[in-house]
Scaffold this active site. Structure first.
Site, mmCIF file in Angstrom:
data_model
loop_
_atom_site.group_PDB
_atom_site.id
_atom_site.type_symbol
_atom_site.label_atom_id
_atom_site.label_comp_id
_atom_site.label_asym_id
_atom_site.label_seq_id
_atom_site.Cartn_x
_atom_site.Cartn_y
_atom_site.Cartn_z
ATOM 1 N N THR A 14 0.811 -1.219 0.000
ATOM 2 C CA THR A 14 0.000 0.000 0.000
ATOM 3 C C THR A 14 0.847 1.274 0.000
ATOM 4 O O THR A 14 0.433 2.285 0.553
ATOM 5 C CB THR A 14 -0.921 0.023 1.229
ATOM 6 O OG1 THR A 14 -0.115 -0.068 2.414
ATOM 7 C CG2 THR A 14 -1.917 -1.123 1.210
ATOM 8 N N CYS A 15 2.027 1.243 -0.640
ATOM 9 C CA CYS A 15 2.937 2.385 -0.516
ATOM 10 C C CYS A 15 2.348 3.682 -1.054
ATOM 11 O O CYS A 15 2.546 4.755 -0.475
ATOM 12 C CB CYS A 15 4.272 2.079 -1.184
ATOM 13 S SG CYS A 15 4.158 1.597 -2.918
ATOM 14 N N GLY A 16 1.619 3.624 -2.176
ATOM 15 C CA GLY A 16 1.038 4.842 -2.725
ATOM 16 C C GLY A 16 -0.040 5.418 -1.826
ATOM 17 O O GLY A 16 -0.117 6.639 -1.608
ATOM 18 N N ALA A 19 1.620 6.930 1.245
ATOM 19 C CA ALA A 19 2.193 8.243 0.938
ATOM 20 C C ALA A 19 1.116 9.313 0.898
ATOM 21 O O ALA A 19 1.312 10.427 1.406
ATOM 22 C CB ALA A 19 2.944 8.180 -0.388
#
Length: 198
Positions: A14-16, A19
């Site tokens: 779930t990095c996006g 961020a």
């Protein structure tokens, strides 16, 4: 800004969304953004291989006085430098090396970072200050290196540790019109402060 860690979603990439949640000071949370993105059919597991899809989420969740726009092209340019110097933040996809710094692996290690500041050294070399969900620490990267990494996102590879998951790719893949290559999201009208360090 709150501190985030990949431990919040150890089984989901779930990095996006993390961020974006950082940008919004944790409201909504990455988990809430995941539910929204899934409902909009932008993602299956939390992956955001489309800058266009993430941009649409940003538009939905930012409110006045914040504004956002899409940037297409190399990041290492006067326009992006001027926006960073005026307090803008960037959401940037790039290839992450083993230490999470920008690298060039054709998109096989695609990751998202939130750019929250900049540094200019005595030789006028431009650096960016980055946050992302893989560490609690701020990172300082060359804008040129981040730009080159962003521009090399041309090919999807099954993320390590997620071999059994199915991921949603935009039409044309990560190098297509809705993909990641040479794309970033600029958010403006944030409060900021310029500090000189001697």
């Amino acid at each position: 800004m709150p501190i985030y860690s990949h431990r919040q979603h150890p089984t989901r990439p779930t990095c996006g969304l993390t961020a974006l949640s950082m940008l919004l000071n944790g409201q909504p949370t990455a988990a809430e953004l995941l539910a929204d993105a899934s409902a909009q059919k932008y993602t299956i597991n939390g992956e955001m291989f489309s800058a266009q899809y993430l941009y649409e989420l940003v538009q939905k969740h930012v409110s006045n006085p914040l504004t956002c726009h899409f940037h297409e092209g190399f990041l290492d340019c006067d326009q992006i430098k001027q926006q960073l110097c005026s307090g803008a933040c960037l959401l940037v996809p790039y290839d992450a090396d083993v230490n999470h710094a920008p690298c060039q692996r054709s998109g096989h290690r695609a990751h998202w970072a939130l750019i929250v500041g900049y540094l200019i050294d005595d030789l006028d070399k431009f650096y960016v200050v980055a946050r992302h969900g893989k560490t609690r620490n701020l990172a300082v990267w060359s804008l040129a290196a981040l730009s080159e990494s962003n521009a090399n996102l041309v090919e999807f590879a099954q993320p390590k540790g997620h071999e059994d998951l199915t991921f949603l790719l935009p039409p044309g893949g990560i190098d297509g019109d809705q993909g990641l290559r040479k794309r970033s999201i600029v958010v403006t009208n944030l409060p900021y402060q310029v500090v000189q360090v001697r």
